[in-house]
Design a protein around this motif. Structure first.
Motif, PDB file in Angstrom:
ATOM      1  N   MET A 123       0.849  -1.164   0.000  1.00  0.00           N
ATOM      2  CA  MET A 123       0.000   0.000   0.000  1.00  0.00           C
ATOM      3  C   MET A 123       0.894   1.227   0.000  1.00  0.00           C
ATOM      4  SD  MET A 123      -2.506   1.326   3.121  1.00  0.00           S
ATOM      5  CE  MET A 123      -2.329  -0.100   4.065  1.00  0.00           C
ATOM      6  N   ALA A 124       0.589   2.206  -0.817  1.00  0.00           N
ATOM      7  CA  ALA A 124       1.324   3.469  -0.846  1.00  0.00           C
ATOM      8  C   ALA A 124       0.829   4.320   0.319  1.00  0.00           C
ATOM      9  CB  ALA A 124       1.088   4.176  -2.170  1.00  0.00           C
ATOM     10  N   LEU A 125       1.718   4.578   1.268  1.00  0.00           N
ATOM     11  CA  LEU A 125       1.291   5.258   2.488  1.00  0.00           C
ATOM     12  C   LEU A 125       0.787   6.667   2.226  1.00  0.00           C
ATOM     13  CD1 LEU A 125       3.937   4.040   5.050  1.00  0.00           C
ATOM     14  CD2 LEU A 125       1.653   3.171   4.616  1.00  0.00           C
ATOM     15  N   GLY A 126       1.280   7.334   1.190  1.00  0.00           N
ATOM     16  CA  GLY A 126       0.831   8.683   0.892  1.00  0.00           C
ATOM     17  C   GLY A 126      -0.617   8.723   0.418  1.00  0.00           C
ATOM     18  N   ALA A 127      -1.148   7.621  -0.088  1.00  0.00           N
ATOM     19  CA  ALA A 127      -2.499   7.584  -0.629  1.00  0.00           C
ATOM     20  C   ALA A 127      -3.501   6.984   0.362  1.00  0.00           C
ATOM     21  CB  ALA A 127      -2.507   6.768  -1.921  1.00  0.00           C
ATOM     22  N   CYS A 128      -3.145   6.898   1.622  1.00  0.00           N
ATOM     23  CA  CYS A 128      -4.000   6.275   2.638  1.00  0.00           C
ATOM     24  C   CYS A 128      -4.867   7.290   3.345  1.00  0.00           C
ATOM     25  CB  CYS A 128      -3.144   5.618   3.715  1.00  0.00           C
ATOM     26  SG  CYS A 128      -2.115   4.310   3.145  1.00  0.00           S
ATOM     27  N   THR A 129      -5.996   6.822   3.823  1.00  0.00           N
ATOM     28  CA  THR A 129      -6.777   7.628   4.751  1.00  0.00           C
ATOM     29  C   THR A 129      -6.125   7.488   6.123  1.00  0.00           C
ATOM     30  OG1 THR A 129      -8.235   5.823   5.419  1.00  0.00           O
ATOM     31  CG2 THR A 129      -8.886   7.091   3.437  1.00  0.00           C
ATOM     32  N   SER A 130      -6.481   8.348   7.054  1.00  0.00           N
ATOM     33  CA  SER A 130      -5.903   8.247   8.397  1.00  0.00           C
ATOM     34  C   SER A 130      -6.286   6.918   9.056  1.00  0.00           C
ATOM     35  CB  SER A 130      -6.315   9.433   9.265  1.00  0.00           C
ATOM     36  OG  SER A 130      -7.710   9.490   9.388  1.00  0.00           O
ATOM     37  N   LEU A 131      -7.478   6.419   8.787  1.00  0.00           N
ATOM     38  CA  LEU A 131      -7.886   5.122   9.341  1.00  0.00           C
ATOM     39  C   LEU A 131      -7.031   3.997   8.752  1.00  0.00           C
ATOM     40  CD1 LEU A 131      -9.710   3.346  11.043  1.00  0.00           C
ATOM     41  CD2 LEU A 131     -11.341   3.303   9.140  1.00  0.00           C
ATOM     42  N   GLN A 132      -6.805   4.008   7.442  1.00  0.00           N
ATOM     43  CA  GLN A 132      -5.964   2.987   6.820  1.00  0.00           C
ATOM     44  C   GLN A 132      -4.541   3.037   7.353  1.00  0.00           C
ATOM     45  OE1 GLN A 132      -6.776   4.236   2.794  1.00  0.00           O
ATOM     46  NE2 GLN A 132      -7.877   2.316   2.359  1.00  0.00           N
ATOM     47  N   LEU A 133      -4.026   4.251   7.532  1.00  0.00           N
ATOM     48  CA  LEU A 133      -2.680   4.404   8.075  1.00  0.00           C
ATOM     49  C   LEU A 133      -2.614   3.847   9.494  1.00  0.00           C
ATOM     50  CD1 LEU A 133       0.193   5.394   7.744  1.00  0.00           C
ATOM     51  CD2 LEU A 133      -0.564   7.654   8.505  1.00  0.00           C
ATOM     52  N   GLN A 134      -3.615   4.129  10.313  1.00  0.00           N
ATOM     53  CA  GLN A 134      -3.649   3.608  11.694  1.00  0.00           C
ATOM     54  C   GLN A 134      -3.742   2.083  11.688  1.00  0.00           C
ATOM     55  OE1 GLN A 134      -3.216   5.387  14.656  1.00  0.00           O
ATOM     56  NE2 GLN A 134      -2.875   3.289  15.309  1.00  0.00           N
ATOM     57  N   GLN A 135      -4.557   1.515  10.804  1.00  0.00           N
ATOM     58  CA  GLN A 135      -4.667   0.055  10.718  1.00  0.00           C
ATOM     59  C   GLN A 135      -3.341  -0.561  10.291  1.00  0.00           C
ATOM     60  OE1 GLN A 135      -7.991  -0.059   7.999  1.00  0.00           O
ATOM     61  NE2 GLN A 135      -9.439  -0.527   9.646  1.00  0.00           N
ATOM     62  N   TRP A 136      -2.671   0.042   9.314  1.00  0.00           N
ATOM     63  CA  TRP A 136      -1.374  -0.457   8.879  1.00  0.00           C
ATOM     64  C   TRP A 136      -0.380  -0.393  10.026  1.00  0.00           C
ATOM     65  CZ3 TRP A 136       3.310   2.104   8.726  1.00  0.00           C
ATOM     66  CH2 TRP A 136       4.353   1.406   8.122  1.00  0.00           C
ATOM     67  N   GLN A 137      -0.352   0.739  10.747  1.00  0.00           N
ATOM     68  CA  GLN A 137       0.588   0.892  11.857  1.00  0.00           C
ATOM     69  C   GLN A 137       0.285  -0.103  12.978  1.00  0.00           C
ATOM     70  OE1 GLN A 137       0.746   4.829  13.658  1.00  0.00           O
ATOM     71  NE2 GLN A 137       2.975   4.694  13.604  1.00  0.00           N
ATOM     72  N   ASP A 138      -0.985  -0.359  13.263  1.00  0.00           N
ATOM     73  CA  ASP A 138      -1.350  -1.351  14.277  1.00  0.00           C
ATOM     74  C   ASP A 138      -0.851  -2.741  13.896  1.00  0.00           C
ATOM     75  OD1 ASP A 138      -2.595   0.652  15.716  1.00  0.00           O
ATOM     76  OD2 ASP A 138      -4.637   0.038  15.152  1.00  0.00           O
ATOM     77  N   GLN A 139      -1.005  -3.113  12.615  1.00  0.00           N
ATOM     78  CA  GLN A 139      -0.512  -4.417  12.155  1.00  0.00           C
ATOM     79  C   GLN A 139       1.004  -4.482  12.230  1.00  0.00           C
ATOM     80  OE1 GLN A 139      -2.180  -4.884   8.249  1.00  0.00           O
ATOM     81  NE2 GLN A 139      -4.189  -5.464   9.039  1.00  0.00           N
ATOM     82  N   GLU A 140       1.669  -3.405  11.836  1.00  0.00           N
ATOM     83  CA  GLU A 140       3.129  -3.330  11.917  1.00  0.00           C
ATOM     84  C   GLU A 140       3.598  -3.466  13.363  1.00  0.00           C
ATOM     85  OE1 GLU A 140       7.119  -2.603  10.644  1.00  0.00           O
ATOM     86  OE2 GLU A 140       5.336  -3.191   9.549  1.00  0.00           O
ATOM     87  N   ASP A 141       2.951  -2.751  14.270  1.00  0.00           N
ATOM     88  CA  ASP A 141       3.327  -2.812  15.685  1.00  0.00           C
ATOM     89  C   ASP A 141       3.098  -4.203  16.265  1.00  0.00           C
ATOM     90  OD1 ASP A 141       4.057  -0.149  15.537  1.00  0.00           O
ATOM     91  OD2 ASP A 141       2.277   0.592  16.592  1.00  0.00           O
ATOM     92  N   ALA A 142       2.011  -4.863  15.878  1.00  0.00           N
ATOM     93  CA  ALA A 142       1.742  -6.228  16.354  1.00  0.00           C
ATOM     94  C   ALA A 142       2.816  -7.187  15.849  1.00  0.00           C
ATOM     95  CB  ALA A 142       0.352  -6.684  15.912  1.00  0.00           C
ATOM     96  N   TRP A 143       3.179  -7.073  14.569  1.00  0.00           N
ATOM     97  CA  TRP A 143       4.239  -7.926  14.013  1.00  0.00           C
ATOM     98  C   TRP A 143       5.544  -7.687  14.761  1.00  0.00           C
ATOM     99  CZ3 TRP A 143       8.873  -6.408  11.889  1.00  0.00           C
ATOM    100  CH2 TRP A 143       9.655  -7.441  11.351  1.00  0.00           C
TER     101      TRP A 143
END
Length: 163
Positions: A1-21
């Motif tokens: 996913m291109a982070l620049g094209a994300c909504t704030s919710l998508q960015l938060q979901q991506w960061q949550d998954q990254e942090d869990a990993w």
């Protein structure tokens, strides 16, 4: 996913998954290696600070070489060895010598973003880190005459500057 094209919710979901990993990887192995395929590419550890050691950062290597170098040093740190600035060192199985320098991660956003987030640190009090420099085929480091790799491949170290 291109982070620049994300909504704030998508960015938060991506960061949550990254942090869990990240939490899971550090829990299972002691540290994780984060890789950024930028120009120049770089990789860094997250979790070595939990062993009482600065995190490690290396620029200019591909994913496999970065992970190999950082994991070799991570294994030694987990076994109790400590590294710091000073003399060149060599890893068995790798033709390059390494030198370490303090790295101050006070940028916004931070270079070691996942490490800062993992430890709840930031620009005012970033997690300690060491930047690894590797020599060229002729045994020269970027600051030495005759260094034959492209300029900027291994950016100059950024020590903390008192304010």
């Amino acid at each position: 996913m291109a982070l620049g094209a994300c909504t704030s919710l998508q960015l938060q979901q991506w960061q949550d998954q990254e942090d869990a990993w990240l939490r899971d990887t550090v829990r299972r192995h002691g540290w994780a290696v984060q890789y950024a395929a930028g120009a120049p590419p770089f990789a860094y550890t997250v979790g070595l600070y939990g062993f009482g050691h600065p995190e490690l950062l290396v620029y200019g290597l591909d994913l496999q070489a970065s992970a190999w170098v950082l994991n070799q040093l991570g294994d030694k740190i987990r076994d109790g060895e400590r590294f710091g600035p000073g003399r060149p060192m060599q890893l068995a199985g790798w033709s390059h010598r390494l030198q370490l320098f303090p790295f101050h991660d006070g940028d916004d956003p931070p270079v070691l973003g996942s490490a800062q987030r993992f430890y709840g640190r930031g620009g005012a009090d970033p997690v300690p880190a060491l930047q690894l420099f590797w020599d060229d085929a002729g045994g020269r480091f970027p600051w030495e005459d005759g260094y034959e790799l492209p300029g900027g491949l291994q950016p100059a170290p950024r020590p903390h500057s008192p304010e």
